[in-house]
Design a protein around this motif. Structure first.
Motif, PDB file in Angstrom:
ATOM      1  N   UNK A  53      58.517  88.141  54.396  1.00 12.83           N
ATOM      2  CA  UNK A  53      56.888  88.748  54.667  1.00 12.83           C
ATOM      3  C   UNK A  53      56.158  88.164  53.288  1.00 12.83           C
ATOM      4  N   UNK A  54      55.145  87.879  53.609  1.00  9.64           N
ATOM      5  CA  UNK A  54      54.382  87.129  52.352  1.00  9.64           C
ATOM      6  C   UNK A  54      52.892  87.857  51.758  1.00  9.64           C
ATOM      7  N   UNK A  55      53.299  88.243  51.166  1.00  9.16           N
ATOM      8  CA  UNK A  55      52.369  88.840  49.896  1.00  9.16           C
ATOM      9  C   UNK A  55      51.151  88.138  49.545  1.00  9.16           C
ATOM     10  N   UNK A  56      50.101  88.649  49.109  1.00  3.39           N
ATOM     11  CA  UNK A  56      48.995  87.694  48.190  1.00  3.39           C
ATOM     12  C   UNK A  56      49.320  88.250  46.385  1.00  3.39           C
ATOM     13  N   UNK A  57      48.559  87.102  45.755  1.00  4.88           N
ATOM     14  CA  UNK A  57      49.315  87.309  44.565  1.00  4.88           C
ATOM     15  C   UNK A  57      49.136  88.322  43.418  1.00  4.88           C
ATOM     16  N   UNK A  58      48.389  89.427  43.678  1.00  2.41           N
ATOM     17  CA  UNK A  58      47.913  90.974  43.364  1.00  2.41           C
ATOM     18  C   UNK A  58      48.848  91.752  44.308  1.00  2.41           C
ATOM     19  N   UNK A  59      49.478  91.268  44.994  1.00  8.45           N
ATOM     20  CA  UNK A  59      50.502  92.556  45.647  1.00  8.45           C
ATOM     21  C   UNK A  59      51.431  92.686  44.879  1.00  8.45           C
ATOM     22  N   UNK A  60      51.649  91.028  44.497  1.00  4.62           N
ATOM     23  CA  UNK A  60      53.282  90.519  44.305  1.00  4.62           C
ATOM     24  C   UNK A  60      53.328  90.633  42.763  1.00  4.62           C
ATOM     25  N   UNK A  61      52.095  90.952  42.226  1.00  3.79           N
ATOM     26  CA  UNK A  61      52.321  91.285  40.802  1.00  3.79           C
ATOM     27  C   UNK A  61      52.300  92.450  40.357  1.00  3.79           C
ATOM     28  N   UNK A  62      52.019  93.399  41.582  1.00  2.62           N
ATOM     29  CA  UNK A  62      52.232  94.448  41.814  1.00  2.62           C
ATOM     30  C   UNK A  62      54.016  95.418  41.588  1.00  2.62           C
ATOM     31  N   UNK A  63      54.190  94.150  42.640  1.00  2.00           N
ATOM     32  CA  UNK A  63      55.953  94.760  43.213  1.00  2.00           C
ATOM     33  C   UNK A  63      56.346  94.122  41.947  1.00  2.00           C
ATOM     34  N   UNK A  64      56.314  93.275  41.517  1.00  2.00           N
ATOM     35  CA  UNK A  64      57.170  92.419  40.225  1.00  2.00           C
ATOM     36  C   UNK A  64      56.923  93.628  39.332  1.00  2.00           C
ATOM     37  N   UNK A  65      55.928  93.487  38.946  1.00  2.00           N
ATOM     38  CA  UNK A  65      55.929  94.942  38.637  1.00  2.00           C
ATOM     39  C   UNK A  65      56.634  95.938  38.382  1.00  2.00           C
ATOM     40  N   UNK A  66      56.808  96.519  39.771  1.00  2.00           N
ATOM     41  CA  UNK A  66      57.747  97.625  40.322  1.00  2.00           C
ATOM     42  C   UNK A  66      58.949  97.458  39.580  1.00  2.00           C
ATOM     43  N   UNK A  67      58.917  96.386  40.287  1.00  2.00           N
ATOM     44  CA  UNK A  67      61.039  96.083  39.871  1.00  2.00           C
ATOM     45  C   UNK A  67      61.101  96.081  38.770  1.00  2.00           C
ATOM     46  N   UNK A  68      60.360  95.804  37.877  1.00  2.00           N
ATOM     47  CA  UNK A  68      60.707  95.557  36.292  1.00  2.00           C
ATOM     48  C   UNK A  68      61.141  96.748  35.522  1.00  2.00           C
ATOM     49  N   UNK A  69      60.176  97.663  35.826  1.00  2.00           N
ATOM     50  CA  UNK A  69      60.333  98.527  35.444  1.00  2.00           C
ATOM     51  C   UNK A  69      61.596  99.046  36.058  1.00  2.00           C
TER      52      UNK A  69
END
Length: 85
Positions: free
Chosen positions: A4-20
């Motif tokens: 699935x392709x995410x926008x750069x904003x979505x990717x940043x948000x998801x990456x932050x959630x994974x890190x948290x």
């Protein structure tokens, strides 16, 4: 299967959630690269399952709503229908 392709904003948000999540639940620090890699992995390997479930759920909701509309139309039509002799 493509991921699935995410926008750069979505990717940043998801990456932050994974890190948290890794920090809070697993007491481990996860770098940006590793979190993006993990997101790509899950997107590719299980994303289609979530996507397909969403389609199935949407189809169920739409079918239920259409059935309701059909019933309401049938009831409404029988109330205003003119008798045929």
């Amino acid at each position: 299967m493509s991921s699935i392709k995410f926008s750069s904003t979505e990717t940043e948000q998801l990456v932050s959630k994974i890190q948290d999540y890794f920090t809070k639940e697993l007491d481990q620090d996860l770098g940006q690269f590793d979190a993006e890699f993990l997101l790509d992995f899950f997107s590719k390997e299980v994303g289609a399952h979530f996507y397909n479930r969403g389609l199935f759920d949407a189809q169920t909701v739409i079918a239920t709503k259409l059935e309701y509309v059909s019933e309401m139309m049938h009831e409404g039509i029988s109330e205003i229908e003119k008798p045929i002799r």
